[in-house]
Scaffold this motif. Structure first.
Motif, PDB file in Angstrom:
ATOM      1  N   LEU A 139       0.830  -1.208   0.000  1.00  0.00           N
ATOM      2  CA  LEU A 139       0.000   0.000   0.000  1.00  0.00           C
ATOM      3  C   LEU A 139       0.867   1.262   0.000  1.00  0.00           C
ATOM      4  CD1 LEU A 139      -2.924  -1.006   2.415  1.00  0.00           C
ATOM      5  CD2 LEU A 139      -3.090  -0.523  -0.040  1.00  0.00           C
ATOM      6  N   LEU A 140       1.953   1.258   0.747  1.00  0.00           N
ATOM      7  CA  LEU A 140       2.836   2.438   0.771  1.00  0.00           C
ATOM      8  C   LEU A 140       3.379   2.725  -0.631  1.00  0.00           C
ATOM      9  CD1 LEU A 140       4.719   1.944   4.165  1.00  0.00           C
ATOM     10  CD2 LEU A 140       3.287   3.910   3.542  1.00  0.00           C
ATOM     11  N   GLU A 141       3.724   1.689  -1.351  1.00  0.00           N
ATOM     12  CA  GLU A 141       4.191   1.877  -2.731  1.00  0.00           C
ATOM     13  C   GLU A 141       3.097   2.496  -3.602  1.00  0.00           C
ATOM     14  OE1 GLU A 141       7.677   1.801  -2.797  1.00  0.00           O
ATOM     15  OE2 GLU A 141       6.921   1.775  -4.853  1.00  0.00           O
ATOM     16  N   LYS A 142       1.894   1.921  -3.487  1.00  0.00           N
ATOM     17  CA  LYS A 142       0.784   2.403  -4.313  1.00  0.00           C
ATOM     18  C   LYS A 142       0.376   3.828  -3.944  1.00  0.00           C
ATOM     19  CE  LYS A 142      -1.928  -0.024  -6.306  1.00  0.00           C
ATOM     20  NZ  LYS A 142      -2.055  -0.504  -7.696  1.00  0.00           N
ATOM     21  N   MET A 143       0.541   4.168  -2.665  1.00  0.00           N
ATOM     22  CA  MET A 143       0.152   5.510  -2.225  1.00  0.00           C
ATOM     23  C   MET A 143       0.969   6.596  -2.920  1.00  0.00           C
ATOM     24  SD  MET A 143      -0.383   5.042   1.875  1.00  0.00           S
ATOM     25  CE  MET A 143      -1.751   4.052   2.529  1.00  0.00           C
ATOM     26  N   LYS A 144       2.206   6.249  -3.253  1.00  0.00           N
ATOM     27  CA  LYS A 144       3.062   7.240  -3.926  1.00  0.00           C
ATOM     28  C   LYS A 144       2.482   7.629  -5.275  1.00  0.00           C
ATOM     29  CE  LYS A 144       7.265   5.481  -1.790  1.00  0.00           C
ATOM     30  NZ  LYS A 144       8.346   4.520  -2.052  1.00  0.00           N
ATOM     31  N   GLU A 145       1.908   6.630  -5.981  1.00  0.00           N
ATOM     32  CA  GLU A 145       1.343   6.911  -7.306  1.00  0.00           C
ATOM     33  C   GLU A 145      -0.061   7.498  -7.229  1.00  0.00           C
ATOM     34  OE1 GLU A 145       0.963   2.964  -8.841  1.00  0.00           O
ATOM     35  OE2 GLU A 145       2.967   2.471  -8.085  1.00  0.00           O
ATOM     36  N   ASP A 146      -0.761   7.203  -6.137  1.00  0.00           N
ATOM     37  CA  ASP A 146      -2.179   7.542  -6.071  1.00  0.00           C
ATOM     38  C   ASP A 146      -2.464   8.304  -4.783  1.00  0.00           C
ATOM     39  OD1 ASP A 146      -4.918   7.677  -5.916  1.00  0.00           O
ATOM     40  OD2 ASP A 146      -5.274   5.544  -6.301  1.00  0.00           O
ATOM     41  N   LYS A 147      -2.596   9.609  -4.914  1.00  0.00           N
ATOM     42  CA  LYS A 147      -2.786  10.461  -3.738  1.00  0.00           C
ATOM     43  C   LYS A 147      -4.153  10.261  -3.089  1.00  0.00           C
ATOM     44  CE  LYS A 147       1.178  12.011  -3.310  1.00  0.00           C
ATOM     45  NZ  LYS A 147       1.891  11.332  -2.209  1.00  0.00           N
ATOM     46  N   GLY A 148      -5.051   9.583  -3.798  1.00  0.00           N
ATOM     47  CA  GLY A 148      -6.373   9.318  -3.225  1.00  0.00           C
ATOM     48  C   GLY A 148      -6.437   8.015  -2.441  1.00  0.00           C
ATOM     49  N   LEU A 149      -5.375   7.254  -2.461  1.00  0.00           N
ATOM     50  CA  LEU A 149      -5.366   5.964  -1.758  1.00  0.00           C
ATOM     51  C   LEU A 149      -5.126   6.206  -0.270  1.00  0.00           C
ATOM     52  CD1 LEU A 149      -5.382   2.853  -1.911  1.00  0.00           C
ATOM     53  CD2 LEU A 149      -2.925   2.954  -2.379  1.00  0.00           C
ATOM     54  N   VAL A 150      -5.995   5.651   0.563  1.00  0.00           N
ATOM     55  CA  VAL A 150      -5.863   5.924   2.000  1.00  0.00           C
ATOM     56  C   VAL A 150      -6.134   4.643   2.798  1.00  0.00           C
ATOM     57  CG1 VAL A 150      -8.249   6.830   2.036  1.00  0.00           C
ATOM     58  CG2 VAL A 150      -6.709   7.376   3.920  1.00  0.00           C
ATOM     59  N   GLY A 151      -5.189   4.310   3.666  1.00  0.00           N
ATOM     60  CA  GLY A 151      -5.362   3.170   4.569  1.00  0.00           C
ATOM     61  C   GLY A 151      -6.148   3.590   5.787  1.00  0.00           C
ATOM     62  N   ILE A 152      -6.992   2.702   6.272  1.00  0.00           N
ATOM     63  CA  ILE A 152      -7.820   3.018   7.439  1.00  0.00           C
ATOM     64  C   ILE A 152      -7.683   1.887   8.448  1.00  0.00           C
ATOM     65  CG2 ILE A 152     -10.175   3.431   8.275  1.00  0.00           C
ATOM     66  CD1 ILE A 152     -10.898   4.255   5.375  1.00  0.00           C
ATOM     67  N   THR A 153      -7.549   2.266   9.708  1.00  0.00           N
ATOM     68  CA  THR A 153      -7.597   1.271  10.770  1.00  0.00           C
ATOM     69  C   THR A 153      -8.540   1.759  11.864  1.00  0.00           C
ATOM     70  OG1 THR A 153      -6.322  -0.068  12.330  1.00  0.00           O
ATOM     71  CG2 THR A 153      -5.678   2.225  12.128  1.00  0.00           C
ATOM     72  N   ALA A 154      -9.127   0.809  12.566  1.00  0.00           N
ATOM     73  CA  ALA A 154      -9.874   1.151  13.770  1.00  0.00           C
ATOM     74  C   ALA A 154      -9.049   0.680  14.966  1.00  0.00           C
ATOM     75  CB  ALA A 154     -11.259   0.508  13.756  1.00  0.00           C
ATOM     76  N   ALA A 155      -7.991   1.415  15.225  1.00  0.00           N
ATOM     77  CA  ALA A 155      -7.147   1.238  16.425  1.00  0.00           C
ATOM     78  C   ALA A 155      -6.266   0.000  16.420  1.00  0.00           C
ATOM     79  CB  ALA A 155      -7.997   1.264  17.691  1.00  0.00           C
ATOM     80  N   THR A 156      -6.233  -0.726  15.293  1.00  0.00           N
ATOM     81  CA  THR A 156      -5.316  -1.871  15.243  1.00  0.00           C
ATOM     82  C   THR A 156      -4.462  -1.803  13.978  1.00  0.00           C
ATOM     83  OG1 THR A 156      -7.015  -3.220  14.156  1.00  0.00           O
ATOM     84  CG2 THR A 156      -6.885  -3.392  16.534  1.00  0.00           C
ATOM     85  N   PRO A 157      -3.642  -0.753  13.873  1.00  0.00           N
ATOM     86  CA  PRO A 157      -2.848  -0.570  12.655  1.00  0.00           C
ATOM     87  C   PRO A 157      -1.885  -1.725  12.409  1.00  0.00           C
ATOM     88  CG  PRO A 157      -2.106   0.930  14.406  1.00  0.00           C
ATOM     89  CD  PRO A 157      -3.397   0.322  14.863  1.00  0.00           C
ATOM     90  N   ALA A 158      -1.444  -2.403  13.479  1.00  0.00           N
ATOM     91  CA  ALA A 158      -0.443  -3.459  13.320  1.00  0.00           C
ATOM     92  C   ALA A 158      -0.962  -4.596  12.458  1.00  0.00           C
ATOM     93  CB  ALA A 158      -0.002  -3.980  14.680  1.00  0.00           C
ATOM     94  N   VAL A 159      -2.282  -4.858  12.513  1.00  0.00           N
ATOM     95  CA  VAL A 159      -2.796  -6.013  11.768  1.00  0.00           C
ATOM     96  C   VAL A 159      -2.542  -5.859  10.273  1.00  0.00           C
ATOM     97  CG1 VAL A 159      -5.179  -5.261  11.332  1.00  0.00           C
ATOM     98  CG2 VAL A 159      -4.695  -7.671  11.665  1.00  0.00           C
ATOM     99  N   MET A 160      -2.503  -4.619   9.788  1.00  0.00           N
ATOM    100  CA  MET A 160      -2.216  -4.408   8.376  1.00  0.00           C
ATOM    101  C   MET A 160      -0.793  -3.891   8.169  1.00  0.00           C
ATOM    102  SD  MET A 160      -4.964  -1.250   7.872  1.00  0.00           S
ATOM    103  CE  MET A 160      -4.761  -0.997   6.107  1.00  0.00           C
ATOM    104  N   GLY A 161       0.046  -4.101   9.189  1.00  0.00           N
ATOM    105  CA  GLY A 161       1.474  -3.833   9.047  1.00  0.00           C
ATOM    106  C   GLY A 161       1.874  -2.380   9.191  1.00  0.00           C
ATOM    107  N   PHE A 162       0.927  -1.526   9.584  1.00  0.00           N
ATOM    108  CA  PHE A 162       1.263  -0.114   9.674  1.00  0.00           C
ATOM    109  C   PHE A 162       1.835   0.220  11.050  1.00  0.00           C
ATOM    110  CE2 PHE A 162      -0.695   0.280   5.616  1.00  0.00           C
ATOM    111  CZ  PHE A 162      -0.081   1.401   5.049  1.00  0.00           C
ATOM    112  N   THR A 163       3.136  -0.004  11.163  1.00  0.00           N
ATOM    113  CA  THR A 163       3.887   0.409  12.347  1.00  0.00           C
ATOM    114  C   THR A 163       3.886   1.934  12.402  1.00  0.00           C
ATOM    115  OG1 THR A 163       5.855   0.506  10.981  1.00  0.00           O
ATOM    116  CG2 THR A 163       5.432  -1.575  12.155  1.00  0.00           C
ATOM    117  N   LYS A 164       4.365   2.448  13.522  1.00  0.00           N
ATOM    118  CA  LYS A 164       4.422   3.887  13.703  1.00  0.00           C
ATOM    119  C   LYS A 164       5.186   4.557  12.557  1.00  0.00           C
ATOM    120  CE  LYS A 164       4.630   6.784  17.808  1.00  0.00           C
ATOM    121  NZ  LYS A 164       5.390   7.984  17.381  1.00  0.00           N
ATOM    122  N   GLU A 165       6.298   3.981  12.178  1.00  0.00           N
ATOM    123  CA  GLU A 165       7.122   4.556  11.109  1.00  0.00           C
ATOM    124  C   GLU A 165       6.341   4.586   9.788  1.00  0.00           C
ATOM    125  OE1 GLU A 165       8.120   2.017  13.179  1.00  0.00           O
ATOM    126  OE2 GLU A 165       9.109   3.504  14.462  1.00  0.00           O
TER     127      GLU A 165
END
Lengths: 584, 584
Positions: A288-314
């Protein structure tokens, strides 16, 4: 040790203040040793040690009833209610669950594992008490993170109208699982900074009385506060300021990492085992981070569990505005995703199977009736996933696959998963959910996978045989391949099919199978009732085709071994081959 | 008339203040004439006439996007956005739906019919706009009643963190469908009484900016307020004080009766037709009121729709503490019911089929994992019930029947319904839901019905035949009886079975049928996918028994004629008989 002599709350009431301070240190030490060896919720429990001692010192459990939200902070309570051994002696570690559990103790009133439920559940104890003429105190304990869930609001709002005893302890450790999200947290901060004096008070705005305790880890202050509210004749919120991770420096410093933890080294805080396997969470975030660079409308969403989709703080920081944590608020996540898609941007909501069920109405009404092209990634959907009864991850298929308009996809390989995700993000025609593979780890495709899934419900025949056809859904495609091999050993050249679509039947293919097949079997990594296989059984109902559905029985199971659950449900290769041979 | 010349918002912007006042009167008159002849939401629309004119005067729809919560107040918006004819001319009344509908107009952004969703949906438009670099205003309009739903809170809390344009109009008419319930309404009252100055401010406590408009029916005040917040660079709540039912005296005086109304006589406000048929709502309330006298622990619960279970204002007063309205808060209702049952009292929650889906996680986690003996009465569950796409009442079977521990019962007669309810209230072993009959009206049993349903999943054979067995679920037992007669005319003496239990199969009976039956048909008044019939198809999958499942296709349908929907889904006696003959 004092803790060894605590057989129940009566023993707490006999302690001096010094002894209670010692007890708190002993409890923390026990928590550190158990969780570092065994894994479990850590930071929230460390923060609630003093408050739990004070609760049992002041109130008279189990006559007075204490309900712990989500149970992330219930270990100290277990220690003080006859279950200390399960925290002191490694051979007894597994004698208690990680959650409130009435079968363990009369001091636990509900099995609780999802957040934001304590106030509503406890309000029922209040109402029941009042109808039946009881006099006991009812106490709900809820963390600041859990306050962002709609059910907690509904409970508080209802409580604001109750003219009767109800004590709500808001345990404010300034953290959810990750950091808190929501405007509410600004006013909680103001309350902490003004020693509870700020007029901007969420609880009061819901008609509730309010008290602030700054020393949420100070047993004396807590005992005084709880004594004041004991036997109160109306609802009150006691807002206590606690330190998540208190007493263990790495946990105080990295609160997110130590909210729940796998076993770790006490000296360094480092996990004992670093996973080296490929992991779908990591792969998802990187993709998703790769795709976000090409597509400014792409947005990841979590409901308080970002780790499940690999979104660490960094990674969250790297995504910037293209990643949103809505707090523990799955309803908001799904409805917002629908709105984002309507606005022409590209939302991707990643969620545990067990939590997507918190937003059924939003899936149906806000998303699917509106047919907006949001993407939902359902993680951990499997019988071989979380094994606490409150966190079962095998009901997502019946939940999702019977909602019109939704396309629920089941990839069998990593390549298929990412191809489906990319297609879903590109297309405008459907809300799409994708069941991230679990059971066989990250498997890779041998050939090219389809890039376009818009021709709905087209199953893929990967091996054409006869007599028996195997529909192996998602990860269970690989179980299907095992079964195919097992049948081949018995001289049966079975057809193997990757259905890919959970939400519909490939009628043409299923009809075609009638020509040279006698038996169709379905394999799904979830509960049978209301699931995928039953659709196939219905399809063939009036035909001579025999259908065997393999999946799990509809039941709540707790702390099971996945391998045993699979065996019990006839989900091993050997059992399936035998069952097939029996009907041929 | 001015209203006839309003083809869109541009025409509103050209009006003088005097013309707008005249327009408001014309709109009210149109509402009165249409709704009195046609039925529909009335009081909320009367209250929002001025605010809607002001919104379209100030903002630039559809570039600026207005999202109306639940759509109960969306008729004036429809009138000003090119759809006035559907309110002026009786022959065009059916050209618009009663809800927001993007297929009708670019000024509608979502199909909306359940409450409390507007802020979350609009927050997605905000986020999408910000990602894609737009500049338009996004406006959510939400009533005070809808604020009690958890999703509305989640949306507000999320909005409180958004540092960008977002305007939330809180339309405070001091009513939900019935009266408001929740502590929140005390502080809303304080805000109204202090002209918005009270420091006790729910919206501010969620980090939101705030503005109060006392004259919520004063076009001038509204235009000024909306002009001030237009293009604002952060989220703000504009709290407007409106009069529900404004301009029609009977609606101002009896706000509950005129929230939504069947056709009525304009002079008196009296309904044109008084129903003389027996009605399950009435029967339920009368039955429960009688039982409440004997059992002080028995308590009726509603989530803001007391009428569905027959609890009129008078009956609510008669029940006193034994009836609770939690507001629009189904999550609270289910969780509280679990708590009440745990406390030893007897909760009975009455709810529309379409709204029980707002509490799936609470049903699973708070109620069924805990296995507490609460009773849920599911009303209107049928294909012949509400026919707006947002209010479909035929998904409750898949929703409920796949949750472990729950016993979902389908009575065929009034006697069976009350026997099941009485049993459920008495017993302690299971959470129980009962699908209140709909399709064939109030049917009466010819003989005695069972009083005890604790021996689960025992189907009742009411006529023993052979060759064909008919499982007629709930109300569709009567369709089964028709089919039995139809088959008898063709010389087939079919077995007729009242399954009674939706949540399980009577394996012994189903096995027995194999002896002298070739075909089993299932009839259910709901969607097929994930429902009851598929369980029967699965049961017989490996046997030679042919199974035909009759029920509805999985799809969202809107404003259908029930008789046509039934026909389309092969649910008439003639079609079923023919289908059965075809497979024999």
């Amino acid at each position: 040790m004092i803790i060894e002599k605590i057989k129940g709350p009566a023993d707490v009431k006999r302690l001096s203040m010094d002894e209670m301070v010692t007890l708190a240190a002993e409890m923390r030490n026990a928590l550190l040793h158990k969780v570092s060896a065994h894994g479990g919720h850590f930071g929230p429990n460390l923060g609630m040690v003093e408050a739990t001692i004070a609760l049992h010192y002041v109130f008279n459990s189990p006559v007075d009833k204490i309900v712990f939200d989500v149970s992330h902070q219930s270990y100290p309570h277990k220690m003080l209610t006859g279950r200390a051994d399960a925290f002191l002696y490694p051979e007894k570690y597994d004698e208690v669950s990680g959650y409130s559990e009435p079968t363990e103790s009369v001091h636990d009133h509900f099995v609780i594992g999802h957040t934001s439920t304590s106030i509503s559940l406890a309000s029922g104890l209040v109402k029941g008490r009042d109808l039946l003429g009881g006099k006991e105190n009812v106490i709900a304990v809820i963390g600041d993170g859990s306050l962002s869930g709609g059910e907690a609001f509904e409970g508080l709002d209802f409580a604001g109208e109750l003219g009767t005893n109800f004590i709500i302890i808001a345990n404010d450790n300034q953290m959810s699982i990750a950091e808190d999200h929501g405007g509410l947290y600004k006013s909680l901060k103001e309350l902490r900074e003004t020693n509870g004096k700020s007029p901007n008070n969420y609880f009061k705005s819901l008609g509730l009385d309010y008290m602030y305790v700054d020393g949420g880890n100070d047993i004396g202050q807590l005992i005084q506060a709880f004594s004041e509210v004991k036997d109160i004749d109306h609802p009150i919120v006691v807002h206590i300021n606690t330190l998540k991770g208190k007493g263990y420096k790495p946990a105080e410093e990295d609160k997110e990492r130590f909210h729940w933890t796998m076993p770790f080294d006490i000296a360094t805080g480092k996990p004992l085992k670093e996973s080296t396997r490929e992991d779908y969470g990591d792969l998802t975030a990187l993709h998703l981070l790769e795709k976000m660079k090409e597509d400014k409308g792409l947005v990841g969403i979590t409901a308080a569990t970002p780790a499940v989709m690999g979104f660490t703080k960094e990674r969250r920081e790297a995504a910037g505005k293209q990643f949103v944590d809505v707090g523990i608020a799955e309803e908001q996540a799904v409805a917002m995703a629908s709105g984002i898609a309507k606005a022409g941007a590209r939302p991707v909501f990643g969620v545990f199977s067990t939590f997507i069920q918190r937003a059924y109405d939003q899936l149906s009404q806000d998303l699917c009736i509106n047919n907006n092209p949001a993407t939902i990634l359902v993680f951990c959907g499997s019988l071989s996933s979380m094994n606490d009864v409150t966190h079962l991850c095998f009901f997502d298929i019946p939940l999702l696959c019977n909602i019109p308009n939704l396309v629920y996809l089941a990839p069998a390989t990593a390549e298929e998963y990412f191809a489906m995700m990319d297609w879903s993000i590109r297309q405008d025609a459907h809300p799409v959910a994708i069941r991230v593979p679990v059971a066989y780890g990250v498997k890779h495709a041998s050939g090219k996978v389809d890039a376009d899934y818009s021709d709905l419900n087209r199953y893929q025949v990967t091996h054409k045989g006869s007599k028996v056809a195997i529909l192996g859904l998602g990860s269970f495609y690989w179980l299907g391949e095992e079964v195919r091999q097992g049948l081949a050993e018995k001289g049966i050249d079975a057809t193997l099919i990757n259905p890919r679509y959970i939400t519909g039947t490939d009628d043409a293919l299923l009809d075609e199978l009638k020509q040279d097949h006698e038996v169709v079997i379905t394999l799904e990594d979830g509960v049978l009732d209301g699931g995928y296989g039953e659709k196939i059984a219905r399809f063939y109902g009036a035909s001579p085709m025999k259908v065997l559905n393999f999946g799990a029985k509809k039941e709540f199971v707790d702390r099971f071994k996945p391998s045993e659950l699979l065996k019990k449900n006839h989900l091993t290769k050997e059992q399936i081959v035998e069952d097939v041979l029996n009907v041929l």
